[in-house]
Design an enzyme around this catalytic site. Structure first.
Site, PDB file in Angstrom:
ATOM      1  N   CYS A  73       1.107  -0.897  -0.324  1.00 50.09           N
ATOM      2  CA  CYS A  73       0.332  -0.155   0.422  1.00 50.09           C
ATOM      3  C   CYS A  73       0.568   1.412  -0.010  1.00 50.09           C
ATOM      4  O   CYS A  73       0.228   2.192  -0.761  1.00 50.09           O
ATOM      5  CB  CYS A  73      -0.912   0.383   1.443  1.00 50.09           C
ATOM      6  SG  CYS A  73      -0.343  -0.608   2.575  1.00 50.09           S
ATOM      7  N   HIS A  80      -2.740   6.505   4.025  1.00 50.32           N
ATOM      8  CA  HIS A  80      -1.286   6.586   4.675  1.00 50.32           C
ATOM      9  C   HIS A  80      -0.690   8.038   3.915  1.00 50.32           C
ATOM     10  O   HIS A  80      -1.243   8.729   3.197  1.00 50.32           O
ATOM     11  CB  HIS A  80      -0.537   5.122   3.780  1.00 50.32           C
ATOM     12  CG  HIS A  80      -1.110   3.895   4.492  1.00 50.32           C
ATOM     13  ND1 HIS A  80      -1.661   4.274   5.849  1.00 50.32           N
ATOM     14  CD2 HIS A  80      -0.562   2.839   4.152  1.00 50.32           C
ATOM     15  CE1 HIS A  80      -1.768   2.130   5.665  1.00 50.32           C
ATOM     16  NE2 HIS A  80      -0.966   2.063   5.138  1.00 50.32           N
TER      17      HIS A  80
END
EC number: 1.2.1.11
Length: 343
Positions: free
Chosen positions: A130, A242
């Site tokens: 990710c 994130h």
């Protein structure tokens, strides 16, 4: 005529998001199956207006579908992806199992779309980590212009990267801090509520974690093995999204104004970069969005040809489910999905 699609791991955060995004982007689906482990047989998940009941992976006939999106553990994928690929469908796998296999393309469509052309070696395509996915979307257009010499990355990774258990732990600990005190950590090694943890994954002999190693190994495979990259991965008390502080040193001159223009014109990116107290992106604002957002673009005067960026994305979307669906869209656009005749 649409495709017959199976989502394996359909009850997890990413599996559910895969189903949501397939419907959002209107991917041509003729028939869709939600697949899970035996303990989840009959569990209901949604696909647009449809309610799907999960089917048993052990009993499902994968020769009846054209595309399989996998959101499972690495060990499960190691066992199942080759068997599924051998049955005919193309497998797009979100685990770490196949990313560094030389016969499996590791793909972010904005970065290395042509690599899907050799997916037929094993009928498997790997989704990157990710944190890597959003990083390479920002790095690739800058590398094309000025050749990246070295990158230093510090990540600020949300708890959703650790699954539903991670999200539940942050919620419960945060709530309980104000009542009886934070509950003891189970999913994370230390308390995550009102804290940050500079450790994700497992330690290697060199003192880095495997999460950190994934980022440089995957960047090397997708962009350029000559790029020097060092990483510190940190878990933060954020539910979804994130963030990354990225310091880049180039071989050739590239100032912040030209970099800003390049990034604005690059696919999959949105630049939010005003020099006021609200002129930047945060993970909260990125939640539910498709693009990678870049902010705080500025020269680094401490090195020759240096630049700093702030990179943010929804890790369940571009960092996982969205990228997998975009790979499926790319395969569709290039006519690389071997479609079976409907019975």
């Amino acid at each position: 005529m649409g495709y017959r699609v199976a989502v394996v791991g359909a009850t997890g955060n990413v599996g559910r998001e895969m189903l949501n995004i397939l419907e959002e982007v209107d991917f041509p689906v003729e028939k869709i199956h939600a697949i899970a482990s035996r303990k989840s047989i009959g569990v209901e998940v949604s696909f647009g207006d449809q309610i799907l009941k999960c089917e048993d992976v052990e009993q499902f006939d994968f020769s009846t579908v054209d595309v399989v999106l996998m959101s499972v553990s690495g060990s499960f994928s190691k066992e199942w992806s080759p068997k599924i690929g051998a049955a005919g469908p193309i497998v797009i796998d979100n685990s770490s199992a196949w990313r560094m296999d030389p016969d499996v393309p590791l793909v972010v469509p904005e970065v290395n779309p042509d690599d899907v052309e050799w997916a037929n070696r094993k009928n498997i395509i790997a989704n990157p980590n990710c944190s890597t996915a959003q990083l390479v979307v920002a790095l690739k257009p800058l590398h094309d212009r000025a050749r990246i010499k070295r990158v230093v990355v510090s990540t600020y990774q949300s708890v959703s990267g650790a699954g539903k258990e991670g999200m539940d732990e942050l919620f419960d600990q945060t709530k309980n801090v104000f009542v009886l005190g934070a509950t003891p950590p189970k999913k994370f090694p230390k308390q995550i509520a009102f804290n940050v943890i500079p450790f994700i994954g497992a330690f290697q002999d060199d003192g880095y974690t495997d999460e950190e190693a994934k980022m440089w190994n995957e960047t090397h495979k997708m962009i350029d093995p000559a790029i020097k990259l060092t990483v510190t991965c940190v878990r933060v008390p954020v539910m979804v999204g994130h963030s990354e502080a990225v310091n880049i040193e180039f071989h050739e001159p590239l100032d912040e104004d030209e970099a800003r223009d390049i990034l604005r014109d690059s696919p999959g990116l949105i630049v939010i970069d005003k020099r006021d107290d609200k002129g930047y992106m945060t993970p909260k604002e990125a939640q539910g969005e498709f693009p990678v957002f870049v902010s705080r673009i500025r020269n680094d005067p401490t090195v020759e040809n240096g630049l700093n960026l702030w990179v943010v994305a929804d890790n369940l979307r571009k960092g996982a489910a969205l990228n997998a669906v975009q790979i499926a869209e790319l395969l569709h656009a290039r006519g690389l999905i071997r479609q079976k005749a409907l019975a």
